[in-house]
Enzyme design. Structure first.
Site, short mmCIF file in Angstrom:
data_model
loop_
_atom_site.label_atom_id
_atom_site.label_comp_id
_atom_site.label_asym_id
_atom_site.label_seq_id
_atom_site.Cartn_x
_atom_site.Cartn_y
_atom_site.Cartn_z
N ASN A 35 41.04 41.06 55.18
CA ASN A 35 41.02 41.86 53.95
C ASN A 35 40.06 43.03 54.11
O ASN A 35 39.47 43.50 53.15
CB ASN A 35 40.59 40.96 52.76
CG ASN A 35 40.87 41.63 51.43
OD1 ASN A 35 41.70 42.54 51.34
ND2 ASN A 35 40.16 41.22 50.40
N SER A 125 29.73 33.31 41.67
CA SER A 125 30.39 34.14 40.66
C SER A 125 30.13 33.60 39.26
O SER A 125 30.03 32.40 39.06
CB SER A 125 31.90 34.14 40.94
OG SER A 125 32.60 34.72 39.86
N TYR A 150 40.15 29.18 43.03
CA TYR A 150 39.12 30.14 43.51
C TYR A 150 37.78 29.80 42.84
O TYR A 150 36.78 29.60 43.53
CB TYR A 150 39.51 31.59 43.21
CG TYR A 150 38.30 32.49 43.25
CD1 TYR A 150 37.66 32.89 42.06
CD2 TYR A 150 37.74 32.88 44.45
CE1 TYR A 150 36.52 33.65 42.09
CE2 TYR A 150 36.59 33.66 44.49
CZ TYR A 150 35.99 34.04 43.31
OH TYR A 150 34.84 34.79 43.34
N LYS A 154 33.91 28.12 44.28
CA LYS A 154 32.54 28.62 44.07
C LYS A 154 31.66 27.50 43.52
O LYS A 154 30.53 27.30 43.94
CB LYS A 154 32.54 29.81 43.10
CG LYS A 154 33.17 31.07 43.66
CD LYS A 154 32.47 31.53 44.94
CE LYS A 154 33.10 32.78 45.54
NZ LYS A 154 32.50 33.14 46.84
N ARG A 296 46.11 38.25 29.54
CA ARG A 296 46.29 37.65 30.87
C ARG A 296 45.73 36.23 30.82
O ARG A 296 44.60 36.02 30.36
CB ARG A 296 45.55 38.47 31.94
CG ARG A 296 45.64 37.91 33.34
CD ARG A 296 45.01 38.84 34.36
NE ARG A 296 43.53 38.89 34.20
CZ ARG A 296 42.74 39.59 35.04
NH1 ARG A 296 43.26 40.29 36.03
NH2 ARG A 296 41.44 39.59 34.84
C1 WQD Z 1 38.20 42.64 33.89
C2 WQD Z 1 38.81 42.86 32.54
C3 WQD Z 1 40.99 41.89 32.25
C4 WQD Z 1 43.03 44.42 35.17
C5 WQD Z 1 37.51 38.62 38.26
C6 WQD Z 1 37.26 37.26 38.83
C7 WQD Z 1 35.81 37.13 39.19
C8 WQD Z 1 35.45 38.24 40.14
C9 WQD Z 1 35.69 39.58 39.48
C10 WQD Z 1 35.71 37.58 42.44
C11 WQD Z 1 39.53 41.63 31.98
C12 WQD Z 1 41.06 43.42 32.17
C13 WQD Z 1 42.06 43.83 34.38
C14 WQD Z 1 44.08 45.17 34.57
C15 WQD Z 1 43.12 44.73 32.41
N1 WQD Z 1 36.21 38.14 41.32
N2 WQD Z 1 42.11 44.00 33.02
N3 WQD Z 1 44.08 45.31 33.20
O1 WQD Z 1 38.79 38.86 35.55
O2 WQD Z 1 36.49 39.60 34.74
O3 WQD Z 1 36.78 38.77 37.07
O4 WQD Z 1 37.10 39.61 39.17
O5 WQD Z 1 34.63 37.10 42.60
O6 WQD Z 1 35.61 35.89 39.82
O7 WQD Z 1 37.54 36.31 37.82
O8 WQD Z 1 37.69 40.98 36.45
O9 WQD Z 1 38.55 43.25 36.85
O10 WQD Z 1 40.20 41.30 36.88
O11 WQD Z 1 39.22 42.05 34.72
O12 WQD Z 1 43.15 44.86 31.18
O13 WQD Z 1 45.00 45.73 35.23
O14 WQD Z 1 39.82 43.88 32.66
O15 WQD Z 1 41.83 41.32 31.25
O16 WQD Z 1 39.33 41.61 30.59
P1 WQD Z 1 37.49 39.51 35.83
P2 WQD Z 1 38.98 41.93 36.29
#
Ligand code: WQD
Length: 340
Positions: A35, A125, A150, A154, A296
């Site tokens: 990756n 995380s 995932y 952790k 989501r």
């Molecule tokens: C943030 C917010 C979505 C995409 C995840 C993992 C966490 C870490 C970070 C690895 C949420 C919203 C997102 C989109 C949207 N990963 N969103 N449209 O889910 O808080 O954390 O990534 O370590 O473990 O869980 O981050 O950036 O996916 O989402 O509206 O196309 O943005 O619903 O509210 P998240 P995210």
């Protein structure tokens, strides 16, 4: 002092290698390139003038891990980023996640605990908290049943390290629970390079602004928050990287208060999805096309860090703002896509 950084060509790993080198540490990277690209070494060298040693290696290969530690017997510590990290993918491929994220951890720990002494920093995380009852979230908030394999890796990873630190008194460890890392180095030499369609908000925003994506889908605006969209603690990846150096140095200098410690790494401020979009539009001058769609699955309503413990014990505080992070992310996206 030579430090192993696994996953050191990845997003957070590469920024941490830069800060380690800036702090005078020698770095050797292990990455399986699943990756990340080896070209990231050029970006690191362009920033610091020092090219880290690099070994392409799959940490699931126990013999390869053992051979690495024979070749690099002078490694005195490790920062372990290497892991599969796509929440959604983990639901469909649990065994890939349990093998890749946990077997590799066990093989690393077997080697490190065989040394006279070793310092270990684990990439964890805030996902371990699930939807916390109280905000901001402290390190004593209960760990909730994981919502994905995932997140479970952790949680289990932290338990493996905790139990190991109890037995090997010359093995010291710190788990760093990240909130939401975003942004890129100000030099625009390194940044986030998600493969395929980005799952995370900020890379999806920058790719939409760059014209790679039609429009951003906002996953729900009917949450019990100020503007109805989810709230997260978005931390600049450079601030996050600096926290890793602080944590490692705490162990190197034996300032740790126990052999296993946990720190939340965030800014302490929550931002909603719409706030991120508005801030991005302000810093980029780009009108971002988006639509509101259904929630989501698995998203928590709000999560942001109580930064007291990290401020007091690590002597670390985030310094860069959401605008700084979004500005750097956009500059990086434009460079990668050849946009002026
Ligand atoms: C943030 C917010 C979505 C995409 C995840 C993992 C966490 C870490 C970070 C690895 C949420 C919203 C997102 C989109 C949207 N990963 N969103 N449209 O889910 O808080 O954390 O990534 O370590 O473990 O869980 O981050 O950036 O996916 O989402 O509206 O196309 O943005 O619903 O509210 P998240 P995210």
């Amino acid at each position: 002092m030579k430090i192993l950084v696994t996953g050191g060509l990845g997003f957070i790993g590469s920024h941490t290698v830069v800060e380690l080198q800036n702090a005078g540490y020698e770095v050797v990277i292990i990455d399986d390139l699943s990756n990340a690209s080896e070209d990231v070494l050029d970006g690191i060298e362009a920033i610091t003038g020092k090219r880290p040693e690099f070994e392409k290696l799959d940490l699931r290969d126990r013999n390869a891990v053992s051979a690495f530690f024979k070749k690099y017997a002078d490694v005195s510590g490790a920062i372990h980023f290497a892991a599969s990290k796509a929440v959604g993918e983990s639901v469909h491929k649990p065994l890939l996640y349990y093998e890749n994220n946990l077997s590799s951890l066990v093989y690393l720990l077997k080697e490190l605990t065989g040394k006279a002494s070793a310092n270990f920093i684990f990439s964890s995380s805030c996902t371990v908290y699930g939807q916390a009852e109280e905000l901001p979230i402290t390190e004593s908030a209960p760990v909730k049943p994981a919502e994905s394999p995932y997140g479970n890796t952790k949680q289990i990873g932290e338990e493996i390290i905790r139990d190991t630190a109890k037995v090997y008194e010359n093995f010291k460890a710190i788990a760093l629970r990240y909130f939401n890392p975003i942004g890129a180095h100000e030099s625009v030499e390194i940044g986030e390079l998600p493969l395929g369609v980005p799952q995370n908000l900020v890379p999806f925003i920058t790719q939409t602004a760059a014209g790679l994506r039609e429009e951003l889908s906002v996953f729900g605006n009917d949450y019990p928050t100020e503007d109805g969209t989810c709230v997260r603690d978005y931390i600049h990846v450079v601030d996050l990287a600096k926290a890793h150096v602080k944590a490692l140095t705490r162990l190197v200098e034996s300032e740790n208060k126990s052999n296993y410690e946990v720190f939340n790494l965030g800014t302490g401020t929550g931002s909603s999805v719409l706030e991120v979009i508005n801030t991005f539009e302000e810093v980029s001058g780009v009108q971002l096309p988006y639509k509101i769609v259904d929630r989501r699955e698995g998203d928590v309503v709000a999560a942001y860090a109580d930064t007291e413990h990290a401020n007091n014990e690590l002597g670390w505080k985030s310094e860069l703002t959401l605008a700084d992070a979004l500005d750097s992310a956009w500059k990086w996206e434009k460079k990668v896509r050849g946009i002026k």
